[in-house]
Design a protein around this motif. Structure first.
Motif, PDB file in Angstrom:
ATOM      1  N   ALA A 293       1.073  -0.887  -0.114  1.00  0.00           N
ATOM      2  CA  ALA A 293      -0.007  -0.026   0.192  1.00  0.00           C
ATOM      3  C   ALA A 293       1.294   1.557   0.154  1.00  0.00           C
ATOM      4  O   ALA A 293       2.013   1.437   0.261  1.00  0.00           O
ATOM      5  CB  ALA A 293      -0.775  -0.469   0.583  1.00  0.00           C
ATOM      6  N   HIS A 294       0.849   2.228  -0.780  1.00  0.00           N
ATOM      7  CA  HIS A 294       1.044   3.676  -0.962  1.00  0.00           C
ATOM      8  C   HIS A 294       1.731   3.646   0.644  1.00  0.00           C
ATOM      9  O   HIS A 294       2.586   3.986   0.635  1.00  0.00           O
ATOM     10  CB  HIS A 294       0.517   4.096  -1.831  1.00  0.00           C
ATOM     11  CG  HIS A 294       1.379   5.853  -1.897  1.00  0.00           C
ATOM     12  ND1 HIS A 294       2.557   5.356  -2.243  1.00  0.00           N
ATOM     13  CD2 HIS A 294       0.805   7.013  -1.711  1.00  0.00           C
ATOM     14  CE1 HIS A 294       2.726   6.928  -3.284  1.00  0.00           C
ATOM     15  NE2 HIS A 294       2.355   7.897  -2.212  1.00  0.00           N
ATOM     16  N   GLY A 295       0.634   4.312   1.216  1.00  0.00           N
ATOM     17  CA  GLY A 295       0.756   4.990   2.611  1.00  0.00           C
ATOM     18  C   GLY A 295       2.689   4.243   3.400  1.00  0.00           C
ATOM     19  O   GLY A 295       3.349   4.690   3.984  1.00  0.00           O
ATOM     20  N   GLU A 296       1.610   3.023   3.716  1.00  0.00           N
ATOM     21  CA  GLU A 296       3.395   2.307   4.067  1.00  0.00           C
ATOM     22  C   GLU A 296       4.154   1.638   3.941  1.00  0.00           C
ATOM     23  O   GLU A 296       5.357   2.112   4.238  1.00  0.00           O
ATOM     24  CB  GLU A 296       2.442   0.182   3.950  1.00  0.00           C
ATOM     25  CG  GLU A 296       0.814   0.531   4.957  1.00  0.00           C
ATOM     26  CD  GLU A 296       0.596  -0.786   5.516  1.00  0.00           C
ATOM     27  OE1 GLU A 296       1.245  -1.857   5.248  1.00  0.00           O
ATOM     28  OE2 GLU A 296      -1.375  -0.342   5.367  1.00  0.00           O
ATOM     29  N   ALA A 297       4.834   1.254   2.734  1.00  0.00           N
ATOM     30  CA  ALA A 297       5.551   1.870   1.255  1.00  0.00           C
ATOM     31  C   ALA A 297       6.566   3.085   2.072  1.00  0.00           C
ATOM     32  O   ALA A 297       7.410   3.438   2.692  1.00  0.00           O
ATOM     33  CB  ALA A 297       5.153   1.615  -0.196  1.00  0.00           C
ATOM     34  N   LEU A 298       5.636   4.338   1.857  1.00  0.00           N
ATOM     35  CA  LEU A 298       6.047   5.451   2.571  1.00  0.00           C
ATOM     36  C   LEU A 298       7.175   5.294   3.412  1.00  0.00           C
ATOM     37  O   LEU A 298       8.007   6.353   4.347  1.00  0.00           O
ATOM     38  CB  LEU A 298       5.165   6.868   2.540  1.00  0.00           C
ATOM     39  CG  LEU A 298       4.747   6.775   0.747  1.00  0.00           C
ATOM     40  CD1 LEU A 298       3.735   7.688   1.093  1.00  0.00           C
ATOM     41  CD2 LEU A 298       5.723   7.513  -0.409  1.00  0.00           C
TER      42      LEU A 298
END
Ligand SMILES: [Fe+2]
Length: 378
Positions: free
Chosen positions: A278-283
């Motif tokens: 997921a985008h936010g988790e990777a960030l």
């Protein structure tokens, strides 16, 4: 909580608890009559779609809907939605949902106005014969800031790549920011989308494209998000905190639209492309480490981030505050949690360097630089 209406740039903003009831006024202001709603099954099942439909019914505004938007939307899906909008005779779109619905609406709005084209063609390389039909954006998450700009990130299954769909006419005419619509978002996506918004603001401040205007938006976004993200995650029904997050994400979106982003997004895009994180988790997995790397060039800017977050105004305090905020909301994981292995690091670094977003980073990283950041977070 105070409510207000303002117009920065071209997006008319209606903010406040219950502001979705102003949708008929927003439609009337555009002089439109047939509204087509673009949304996803989750929003439909949560009752948010029927709430919006009732508001339109009570104002006597005709409406239709497409409720099948999925994460990582494709050109095929967008073209199908556009056909449904044309069949309905839509003269206006309501984009209702998270980033996928808002991003998709940019392509749908163009194809609905130019039905002989496919959304895959609207990659800024052609000028469409007709401008997109107008979009009213109603976000139900506080992250992407997609309501502030004219592009959507879309998968093209033929070319097997992501591309930016849109043109000059696809900036939403109006954004309705109603925190009551975000109350049902569970803690994990609240944390992930919140870190996305925080990263937009921090990367905007240090981006090569930074301007005094983007910096003003970004500083206010960091203040709102750092103050209210933990509460929004832990007390999901807190309307004040949800309002701060919705406004913070919007301001961060305005900031990044002006400035561009940087290496945190470059790595996260690549990680998600390789393992589907997921985008936010990777960030969240690499934000503090990229800040440590960038601090050799932008420590004075990070000192202003620290000031916004209410800690001692120096670069190290900013990085520590970001790390502890992510830990506090339980969103910071090692990349191995998403399935990243040591063997993938070289490929992930190559894709990071090929992403145009990395070009906005304050330091141009070498492959060794990127490799060591990623490897430190396996
Ligand atoms: Fe993002």
């Amino acid at each position: 909580m105070s409510s207000f209406i303002l117009t920065p740039g071209s997006v008319n903003i209606r903010f406040g608890a219950g502001s979705v009831s102003q949708l008929p006024e927003a439609v009337a202001a555009l002089n439109k009559r047939k509204v087509f709603i673009i949304t996803d099954p989750g929003v439909a099942n949560a009752g948010v779609l029927s709430k919006v439909e009732k508001i339109l019914d009570s104002a006597g505004i005709a409406h239709g809907s497409f409720t099948e938007i999925k994460p990582n939307p494709t050109t095929t899906l967008i073209d199908t939605a556009a056909k449904a909008a044309v069949a309905f005779g839509a003269d206006c779109l309501v984009a209702l949902g998270g980033g996928s619905s808002l991003d998709s609406s940019k392509g749908v709005a163009l194809v609905a106005a130019n039905p002989t084209f496919s959304s895959a063609q609207f990659n800024y390389s052609i000028t469409p014969e007709h401008p997109a039909i107008p979009i009213i954006a109603i976000p139900t998450t506080s992250g992407t800031g997609s309501e502030t700009n004219n592009w959507g990130v879309i998968d093209d299954p033929v070319r097997q790549c992501k591309f930016y769909v849109g043109d000059a006419s696809t900036t939403p005419a109006c954004a309705i920011l109603d925190p009551e619509l975000t109350l049902g978002l569970p803690p994990r996506p609240t944390a992930g989308t919140g870190i996305d918004a925080l990263t937009h603001a921090i990367e905007s401040l240090t981006s090569k494209g930074r301007t005094p205007v983007s910096a003003a938006y970004a500083h206010e976004a960091i203040k709102l998000i750092s103050k209210s993200l933990p509460t929004a995650v832990k007390e999901g029904s807190n309307v004040e905190a949800r309002g701060d997050m919705l406004l913070g994400a919007h301001l961060a979106g305005l900031a990044l639209t002006l400035s561009g982003l940087g290496l945190v997004h470059g790595i996260a895009h690549s990680v998600s492309a390789h393992v589907g994180a997921a985008h936010g988790e990777a960030l969240a997995a690499v934000l503090a480490e990229v800040m440590e790397y960038n601090s050799q060039a932008v420590a004075p800017i990070y000192a202003t981030v620290a000031n916004d977050m209410g800690v001692a105004a120096d670069s190290k305090s900013a990085i520590d505050a970001v790390r502890s905020l992510a830990d506090d909301i339980n969103i910071r994981q090692h990349l191995s949690a998403f399935g990243v292995t040591s063997e993938m690091v070289s490929d992930i670094a190559d894709t990071t360097l090929a992403d145009s977003v990395t070009g906005n980073n304050p330091i141009a990283p070498s492959k060794d630089d990127v490799t060591s950041i990623i490897a430190s977070r396996i």
